[in-house]
Motif scaffolding. Structure first.
Motif, short mmCIF file in Angstrom:
data_model
loop_
_atom_site.label_atom_id
_atom_site.label_comp_id
_atom_site.label_asym_id
_atom_site.label_seq_id
_atom_site.Cartn_x
_atom_site.Cartn_y
_atom_site.Cartn_z
N SER A 198 0.82 -1.21 0.00
CA SER A 198 0.00 0.00 0.00
C SER A 198 0.86 1.26 0.00
O SER A 198 0.51 2.24 -0.67
CB SER A 198 -0.94 0.00 1.22
OG SER A 198 -1.82 -1.11 1.17
N ILE A 202 0.65 4.09 -2.83
CA ILE A 202 0.37 5.48 -2.51
C ILE A 202 1.46 6.39 -3.09
O ILE A 202 1.16 7.41 -3.74
CB ILE A 202 0.27 5.66 -0.99
CG1 ILE A 202 -0.98 4.96 -0.45
CG2 ILE A 202 0.24 7.15 -0.62
CD1 ILE A 202 -1.05 4.91 1.07
N GLU A 356 -5.02 10.76 -6.63
CA GLU A 356 -4.81 11.06 -5.22
C GLU A 356 -5.91 10.44 -4.37
O GLU A 356 -5.65 9.90 -3.29
CB GLU A 356 -4.77 12.58 -5.01
CG GLU A 356 -3.55 13.24 -5.66
CD GLU A 356 -3.62 14.76 -5.60
OE1 GLU A 356 -4.71 15.28 -5.24
OE2 GLU A 356 -2.61 15.41 -5.93
N LEU A 357 -7.16 10.50 -4.84
CA LEU A 357 -8.27 9.93 -4.08
C LEU A 357 -8.17 8.41 -3.99
O LEU A 357 -8.54 7.80 -2.98
CB LEU A 357 -9.60 10.34 -4.72
CG LEU A 357 -10.88 9.94 -3.97
CD1 LEU A 357 -10.91 10.59 -2.58
CD2 LEU A 357 -12.11 10.36 -4.75
N SER A 358 -7.65 7.78 -5.04
CA SER A 358 -7.55 6.32 -5.05
C SER A 358 -6.57 5.80 -4.00
O SER A 358 -6.62 4.61 -3.65
CB SER A 358 -7.13 5.83 -6.44
OG SER A 358 -5.79 6.20 -6.73
N THR A 359 -5.69 6.65 -3.49
CA THR A 359 -4.74 6.20 -2.47
C THR A 359 -5.44 5.81 -1.17
O THR A 359 -4.87 5.07 -0.36
CB THR A 359 -3.70 7.29 -2.17
OG1 THR A 359 -4.36 8.47 -1.68
CG2 THR A 359 -2.90 7.65 -3.42
N LEU A 360 -6.67 6.29 -0.97
CA LEU A 360 -7.40 5.93 0.24
C LEU A 360 -7.69 4.43 0.28
O LEU A 360 -7.78 3.84 1.37
CB LEU A 360 -8.72 6.72 0.32
CG LEU A 360 -8.57 8.23 0.52
CD1 LEU A 360 -9.93 8.90 0.50
CD2 LEU A 360 -7.85 8.53 1.83
N VAL A 363 -4.67 3.05 1.79
CA VAL A 363 -4.60 3.36 3.22
C VAL A 363 -5.44 2.34 3.99
O VAL A 363 -5.02 1.81 5.02
CB VAL A 363 -5.09 4.79 3.49
CG1 VAL A 363 -5.20 5.05 4.99
CG2 VAL A 363 -4.15 5.81 2.85
N GLY A 364 -6.63 2.06 3.48
CA GLY A 364 -7.45 1.03 4.10
C GLY A 364 -6.78 -0.33 4.05
O GLY A 364 -6.89 -1.13 4.98
N VAL A 412 -15.15 8.34 -0.28
CA VAL A 412 -14.01 8.29 0.65
C VAL A 412 -14.21 7.20 1.69
O VAL A 412 -13.32 6.38 1.96
CB VAL A 412 -13.82 9.66 1.33
CG1 VAL A 412 -12.82 9.55 2.48
CG2 VAL A 412 -13.36 10.69 0.32
N LEU A 416 -11.96 3.41 2.04
CA LEU A 416 -11.22 2.94 3.21
C LEU A 416 -11.70 1.56 3.66
O LEU A 416 -10.89 0.66 3.92
CB LEU A 416 -11.38 3.95 4.36
CG LEU A 416 -10.72 5.31 4.16
CD1 LEU A 416 -11.15 6.28 5.25
CD2 LEU A 416 -9.20 5.16 4.16
#
Length: 522
Positions: A198, A202, A356-360, A363-364, A412, A416
């Protein structure tokens, strides 16, 4: 005499062996994070390779001419109204899916060979070669932008070769880490370690997204340079566990590495290997002695031969977990390669913001991998932990497909949650489970088997990783909802292959012990 500073006392409180383990943990984490960093740019750049076109049919042109409007702006030679040729046509989804498929199919085929080759070569040299080659071919894809290359074959061949050389990574790092660490708290340790996937995704998203709208070639060249640089770091610093032919060391029934303090007198005068000398540090009271050596114990006192492919398949649990990973990785890699484009279409964001949003999701995935490791360590039930998360993942994907269209906030939250449930089983199987099976009691301490077992499990999973993005490219023109139905079906299949192992775990309750061997034959 003044007391030593607190920081120095903290440092010397750990043994050399513990410092080596910590160093290997961090180094292998960074090495494989760089591999994933180089895989992410293609998913970020997809939104730039094909853009939404402005319709300029003949009627519009005639109307514009009569009204005195300005003609369409002139584009540079290396782009069209719809993006980058040949991805500017109506079949762009199939072409982009073929790029994913070419990389992942080569990765799946190469993985089976990589484990067998890797356990017969020095890990440090093998991994260094793979990282340098991967960096070169990742950058080569980006050079297509600077040299104005529009041949679909060029990009496919680049992806195929890159997929092959990247197979050197996973068996090497898992073998290295698995041989340095024992089975105690393996789920937690490898759950934390597996967050490199991950973290790499990211970083890859952020690096590729920085240049995607201005110069997408750099979105590949920069990650390629990073992978190659980490390959040099690997060559300079990677420490492999050493084997001793004259000692056996067991610690609480597990195969752990430790410093052997006593050896036969006949060994004292034998010259040491130059690479080993750099690790055998003196205690400050004299010269370096050969009796401070890192050993990997086996069931017999001598080195053991590498395990065969069919022999690895006979290890209890290998086939079931391999087939489960096939479908679990299908889901994970579909998100890896298609999530930014999905966000672009549903939430109407540009390629940089979507990346950038797909990195969440990643993170999950970090929390999901750690949670799966902690639960499986506590319960000593790897298959049951994976099954529970797969059972929860299917309805979560349905909810994701439904409410992600309601706004950015809903997207969002679901990114996650979905990332945790999708990545949890995938992370657990590819790390702790692979290490457990690669050091199964039936192998009688044969440490050479870990690379082959890891390659079989991850190679089978990579078949699913190749199919997922390809199916997404074929199905998405009929609607994104159908893609999510396909992912839910894959989760159900992954759970189905674990039913026998889950039943065995639940039918044999008992106190979990640190040296219990998972999936023991009855």
């Amino acid at each position: 005499m003044a007391r030593l500073p607190a920081g120095i006392r903290f440092i010397i409180s750990f043994s050399r062996d513990q410092w080596y383990r910590a160093f290997i943990f961090i180094l292998t984490f960074l090495l494989y994070a760089s591999f994933h960093l180089s895989r992410k740019p293609i998913s970020i750049v997809k939104g730039e390779l094909h853009k939404y076109c402005t319709a300029w049919d003949e009627a519009d042109v005639r109307f514009s001419s009569k009204a005195g409007s300005v003609a369409p702006h002139q584009l540079a030679d290396n782009e069209t109204d719809c993006g980058w040729a040949p991805f500017d046509k109506s079949n762009y989804q199939q072409l982009l899916g073929a790029l994913d498929y070419s990389f992942l199919c080569a990765y799946a085929v190469g993985m089976y060979l990589s484990g067998i080759i890797g356990e017969r070569l020095p890990i440090r040299y093998y991994l260094t070669f793979g990282m340098l080659a991967s960096g070169a071919f990742t950058a080569l894809f980006g050079l297509g932008y600077f040299y104005n290359i529009h041949s679909f074959g060029f990009y496919v061949v680049t992806q195929v070769i890159n997929g092959l050389v990247q197979t050197t990574g996973w068996p090497s790092v898992v073998t290295c880490l698995g041989n340095w660490f024992g089975k105690g708290r393996r789920g937690l340790i490898m759950g934390v370690w597996n967050s490199h996937t991950s973290v790499g995704n990211i970083l890859g998203s952020l690096i590729a997204g920085y240049w995607v709208s201005t110069c997408w070639g750099l979105s590949f060249v920069v990650p390629g340079a990073i992978v190659a640089a980490m390959g040099i770091v690997c060559f300079l610093f990677l420490i492999e566990p050493f084997f001793s032919q004259h000692s056996k060391a067991y610690e609480n029934g597990t195969n752990r590495l430790r410093l052997q303090k006593q050896i036969l007198k006949s060994e004292k005068n034998r010259p040491l290997d130059p690479e080993m000398q750099c690790l055998l540090l003196s205690d400050g009271k004299g010269s370096v002695h050969a009796n401070h050596m890192v050993i990997l114990p086996g069931d017999s006192g001598s080195a053991t031969a590498a395990i065969s492919f069919t022999g690895a398949l006979k290890i209890p649990g290998v086939i079931e977990f391999s087939l489960c990973l096939l479908f679990a990785k299908l889901v994970s890699y579909t998100f890896l390669f298609w999530l930014p484009l999905y966000i672009t279409n549903v939430d109407h964001l540009d390629a940089k913001k979507a990346g950038e949003l797909s990195t969440l999701f990643d993170v999950g995935g970090i929390f999901g991998g750690i949670l799966a490791g902690v639960i499986s360590d506590r319960l000593e039930k790897r298959a049951t932990t994976c099954g529970l998360m797969l059972l929860l993942a299917a309805p979560t994907l349905y909810i994701f497909s439904t409410i992600s269209k309601m706004g950015l906030e809903a997207t969002v939250a679901m990114l996650l949650l979905s990332g945790a449930l999708v990545s949890g089983p995938y992370a657990l199987i590819t790390t702790a489970v692979s290490a457990d099976l690669g050091t199964h009691k039936s192998l009688k301490g044969n440490a050479h088997a870990l690379s082959t077992v890891t390659a079989i499990i991850d190679g089978t999973g990579s078949v699913g990783a190749a199919l997922g993005p390809l199916l997404a490219g074929l199905i998405s023109p009929s609607g994104w909802s159908n893609v999510f139905y396909m992912l839910m079906f894959a989760d159900a299949c992954a759970l189905l292959f674990l039913i026998r192992l889950i039943h065995k775990e639940l039918s044999c309750p008992g106190s979990a012990t640190g040296n219990q061997v998972p999936f023991k034959e009855q």
